[in-house]
Scaffold this active site. Structure first.
Site, PDB file in Angstrom:
ATOM      1  N   ASN A 167      37.253 -29.872  74.192  1.00 37.31           N
ATOM      2  CA  ASN A 167      37.777 -28.560  74.575  1.00 37.31           C
ATOM      3  C   ASN A 167      36.988 -27.467  73.859  1.00 37.31           C
ATOM      4  OD1 ASN A 167      39.974 -27.112  76.086  1.00 37.31           O
ATOM      5  ND2 ASN A 167      40.111 -26.129  74.082  1.00 37.31           N
ATOM      6  N   TYR A 171      39.380 -18.699  70.022  1.00 44.66           N
ATOM      7  CA  TYR A 171      40.506 -18.380  69.141  1.00 44.66           C
ATOM      8  C   TYR A 171      39.934 -17.654  67.929  1.00 44.66           C
ATOM      9  CZ  TYR A 171      41.712 -22.739  71.655  1.00 44.66           C
ATOM     10  OH  TYR A 171      41.861 -23.738  72.588  1.00 44.66           O
ATOM     11  N   ARG A 172      40.390 -16.455  67.692  1.00 46.84           N
ATOM     12  CA  ARG A 172      39.816 -15.659  66.597  1.00 46.84           C
ATOM     13  C   ARG A 172      40.023 -16.333  65.240  1.00 46.84           C
ATOM     14  NH1 ARG A 172      44.782 -12.185  66.917  1.00 46.84           N
ATOM     15  NH2 ARG A 172      45.994 -12.864  65.120  1.00 46.84           N
ATOM     16  N   TRP A 185      44.704 -20.506  66.962  1.00 48.64           N
ATOM     17  CA  TRP A 185      45.042 -21.011  68.302  1.00 48.64           C
ATOM     18  C   TRP A 185      46.546 -20.910  68.468  1.00 48.64           C
ATOM     19  CZ3 TRP A 185      41.694 -25.383  66.363  1.00 48.64           C
ATOM     20  CH2 TRP A 185      42.344 -26.117  65.359  1.00 48.64           C
ATOM     21  N   GLU A 231      35.086 -27.259  79.364  1.00 48.78           N
ATOM     22  CA  GLU A 231      34.559 -25.902  79.574  1.00 48.78           C
ATOM     23  C   GLU A 231      33.038 -25.906  79.754  1.00 48.78           C
ATOM     24  OE1 GLU A 231      37.053 -26.535  77.521  1.00 48.78           O
ATOM     25  OE2 GLU A 231      38.581 -25.041  77.990  1.00 48.78           O
ATOM     26  N   ASP A 280      45.544  -6.360  68.044  1.00 49.91           N
ATOM     27  CA  ASP A 280      45.356  -7.369  69.086  1.00 49.91           C
ATOM     28  C   ASP A 280      45.151  -6.758  70.471  1.00 49.91           C
ATOM     29  OD1 ASP A 280      45.255 -10.052  70.089  1.00 49.91           O
ATOM     30  OD2 ASP A 280      46.544 -10.610  68.420  1.00 49.91           O
TER      31      ASP A 280
HETATM   32  C1  LIG Z   1      38.148 -11.954  72.821  1.00 46.53           C
HETATM   33  C2  LIG Z   1      39.221 -12.984  72.991  1.00 46.53           C
HETATM   34  C3  LIG Z   1      39.977 -13.410  71.903  1.00 46.53           C
HETATM   35  C4  LIG Z   1      40.967 -14.364  72.042  1.00 46.53           C
HETATM   36  N1  LIG Z   1      41.670 -14.756  70.944  1.00 46.53           N
HETATM   37  C5  LIG Z   1      42.592 -15.745  71.051  1.00 46.53           C
HETATM   38  C6  LIG Z   1      43.271 -16.217  69.906  1.00 46.53           C
HETATM   39  O1  LIG Z   1      43.061 -15.751  68.788  1.00 46.53           O
HETATM   40  N2  LIG Z   1      44.190 -17.222  70.065  1.00 46.53           N
HETATM   41  C7  LIG Z   1      44.445 -17.783  71.293  1.00 46.53           C
HETATM   42  O2  LIG Z   1      45.242 -18.699  71.373  1.00 46.53           O
HETATM   43  N3  LIG Z   1      43.811 -17.333  72.412  1.00 46.53           N
HETATM   44  C8  LIG Z   1      42.888 -16.342  72.308  1.00 46.53           C
HETATM   45  N4  LIG Z   1      42.226 -15.900  73.426  1.00 46.53           N
HETATM   46  C9  LIG Z   1      42.575 -16.470  74.745  1.00 46.53           C
HETATM   47  C10 LIG Z   1      42.005 -17.875  74.922  1.00 46.53           C
HETATM   48  O3  LIG Z   1      40.627 -17.875  74.664  1.00 46.53           O
HETATM   49  C11 LIG Z   1      42.273 -18.380  76.330  1.00 46.53           C
HETATM   50  O4  LIG Z   1      43.667 -18.487  76.498  1.00 46.53           O
HETATM   51  C12 LIG Z   1      41.603 -19.704  76.649  1.00 46.53           C
HETATM   52  O5  LIG Z   1      41.901 -20.071  77.969  1.00 46.53           O
HETATM   53  C13 LIG Z   1      42.036 -20.799  75.716  1.00 46.53           C
HETATM   54  O6  LIG Z   1      41.361 -21.994  76.031  1.00 46.53           O
HETATM   55  P1  LIG Z   1      42.138 -23.374  76.124  1.00 46.53           P
HETATM   56  O7  LIG Z   1      42.917 -23.343  77.405  1.00 46.53           O
HETATM   57  O8  LIG Z   1      41.046 -24.396  76.149  1.00 46.53           O
HETATM   58  O9  LIG Z   1      43.013 -23.459  74.934  1.00 46.53           O
HETATM   59  C14 LIG Z   1      41.226 -14.927  73.307  1.00 46.53           C
HETATM   60  C15 LIG Z   1      40.481 -14.499  74.403  1.00 46.53           C
HETATM   61  C16 LIG Z   1      39.488 -13.550  74.268  1.00 46.53           C
HETATM   62  C17 LIG Z   1      38.697 -13.129  75.466  1.00 46.53           C
HETATM   63 MN   LIG Z   2      40.484 -25.778  77.664  1.00 47.72          MN
END
Ligand SMILES: Cc1cc2nc3c(=O)[nH]c(=O)nc-3n(C[C@H](O)[C@H](O)[C@H](O)COP(=O)(O)O)c2cc1C
Ligand SMILES: [Mn+2]
Length: 483
Positions: A167, A171-172, A185, A231, A280
């Site tokens: 995956n 996630y910041r 996350w 991804e 945020d």
């Molecule tokens: C700039 C940016 C920052 C993000 N920060 C977070 C974060 O800190 N935590 C989080 O859970 N999702 C964050 N997201 C959203 C996730 O990247 C998004 O939900 C993504 O689909 C997660 O991937 P996953 O489905 O593989 O978990 C962020 C998105 C962007 C564009």
């Molecule tokens: Mn994913």
């Protein structure tokens, strides 16, 4: 042609006049945010800060700062082109899973060419740091009340403990010190799920974080793909060319070969540390909360890396354009399950999980409710706080039309439903973190089968004959400029 990393993309932007290089010394604490924000609001270019105060590496920001730049980043001139490609892909096979569909396609050769390829030498490993330190990164402190500096555009790479599936999620990460950072996350995300399995087994989970890549790869880390979908394969589909990956130096994980920096490390079971506050993408500060901790054990980089960043905050910001890409790319996927959906608009002010405007072709009683509940059961759409369903004649991208129709067509007590369920962890109004209520507004025209037997009035329109007559008259009336 896809891009070989963000430097290649930045060079393409520069050629198009969409990159501005700032040579003056600018502080990554707050100053870069303020400049990037003003430039974004003006629809301006991407920015490269060559001398962020106190750091040797340049900072690149606003890579996705307009809709057209986001399209360019994904190799198209209009984001809907990708939706059309996804649609064509899906329509070749009856619906099961996206992965199943992709596998079943006849154009196997082309698809095989999208699967990530492992290479042995990679730009992201030109330098292996002897003394790895997160403090070397020119990470931004974005907003005044932020708890520190944050890595804001990381691609966090993990593997499912049992299936080995990869995956990549964005996630910041809040930098705590040289070797540790917060791992933000949310519990609904795949990184968190991977961690739960390691934690239950009492094991450390290996985690690699790539900073910078082809922007299609960066986008893919933000895309709400089904959990089992890689991804990097999706990025290969977007760029029509495999993503080259390289094995980490100290972990059994692969990272995009074209990254600028790679952070290798682990997240330990049972460990939590307070993260935040952080300005945020809701436009509010996320309050401090406990999150797992990333431990850095190795760091590789290009010989001359550029640090990629973004800021989130009150919309619009860059993530709004990434979100619009998702809205367009995933519409065909949603329509596979819900063919009555004509279009969806997630207005940027609704920060994606607060408001969805859905246009449907209604054919039977209760259909709007069915659509709402289906969306609440679909991936990250489960977090949508307000869903408004309108009939097919309403253009959901035109808010003026939506408000006019919705206001006129609802009997609130009858047409609004409330449900409880998971809500976004950033929703500060919910009664509990991550759990609250959601609202559906059925603004479609009610049918007799729904108990509505009163006559329904027509929308006012002038007759075409009169319009034609007046077209000819306007000049004679000396009102031609108001035709
Ligand atoms: C700039 C940016 C920052 C993000 N920060 C977070 C974060 O800190 N935590 C989080 O859970 N999702 C964050 N997201 C959203 C996730 O990247 C998004 O939900 C993504 O689909 C997660 O991937 P996953 O489905 O593989 O978990 C962020 C998105 C962007 C564009
Ligand atoms: Mn994913």
């Amino acid at each position: 042609m896809p891009f070989d990393g963000i430097q290649d993309y930045a060079a393409a932007l520069e050629k198009r006049g969409e990159l501005r290089v700032v040579t003056a010394s600018v502080d990554p604490e707050l100053e870069i945010t303020e400049i990037a924000d003003r430039v974004l609001r003006a629809g301006g270019p991407a920015l490269r800060f060559d001398h962020p105060k106190g750091h040797p590496y340049p900072v690149l920001i606003n890579l996705f700062g307009t809709l057209s730049r986001t399209a360019l980043a994904l190799g198209v001139s209009d984001l809907d082109e990708i939706g059309v490609r996804v649609d064509a892909l899906l329509r070749t096979q009856p619906p099961t899973s996206l992965l199943g569909k992709i596998r079943a396609l006849p154009r196997l050769a082309e698809m095989a060419s999208w699967a990530p390829r492992t290479v042995s030498r990679a730009p992201c490993q030109e330098v292996v740091e002897g003394e790895p330190s997160l403090l070397d990164l020119p990470a931004l402190k974005c907003w005044p009340e932020d708890g520190g500096r944050f890595v804001t555009l990381p691609m966090v790479i993990t593997r499912h403990r049992e299936t080995g599936r990869r995956n990549v999620g964005m996630y910041r990460m809040q930098i705590f010190d040289r070797r540790t950072a917060g791992m933000h996350w949310h519990p609904h995300k795949v990184g968190a799920e991977h961690y739960r399995l390691y934690e239950a087994a009492g094991d450390r989970m290996p985690v690699a974080v790539a900073l910078g890549s082809d922007p299609a790869v960066i986008y893919s880390a933000t895309a709400p793909l089904p959990e089992e979908f890689d991804e990097l394969l999706f990025a290969g589909f977007l760029r029509r060319q495999a993503v080259d990956t390289v094995r980490c130096r100290t972990l059994d994980l692969e990272v995009p070969a074209d990254a600028e920096f790679v952070l290798e490390g682990y997240v330990a079971p049972g460990e939590r540390r307070q993260e935040g506050p952080f300005g945020d993408h809701t436009g509010y500060y996320s309050l401090p909360d406990d999150f797992p901790v990333f431990h850095l054990t190795a760091m590789t980089r290009r010989a001359k890396p550029i640090y990629p960043a973004t800021i989130v905050g009150r919309p619009p910001k860059e993530d709004c354009f990434l979100g619009k890409a998702t809205e367009r790319i995933f519409l065909p996927l949603i329509r596979m399950q819900l063919p009555e959906i004509v279009d969806i608009n997630l207005p940027v002010e609704g920060i994606f999980h607060n408001l969805a405007l859905v246009r449907i072709r209604k054919r039977y009683p209760g259909q709007a409710n069915k659509v709402m509940h289906a969306l609440w059961g679909m991936g990250q759409m489960m977090l949508t706080k307000i869903i408004v369903v309108v009939d097919e004649e309403v253009d959901v991208r035109n808010l003026s039309q939506v408000i006019w129709r919705v206001g006129n067509n609802i009997d609130p007590e009858r047409d609004i439903c409330f449900v409880r369920g998971p809500v976004d962890i950033l929703d500060h109004a919910a009664r509990l973190p991550g759990f609250g209520s959601k609202m559906g507004i059925d603004a479609t025209r009610k049918l007799p089968g729904e108990g509505f037997t009163r006559p329904w009035p027509d929308v006012i329109e002038m007759s075409p004959e009169v319009k034609a007559r007046v077209d000819a008259l306007m000049t004679a009336l000396r009102l031609e400029e108001m035709r």
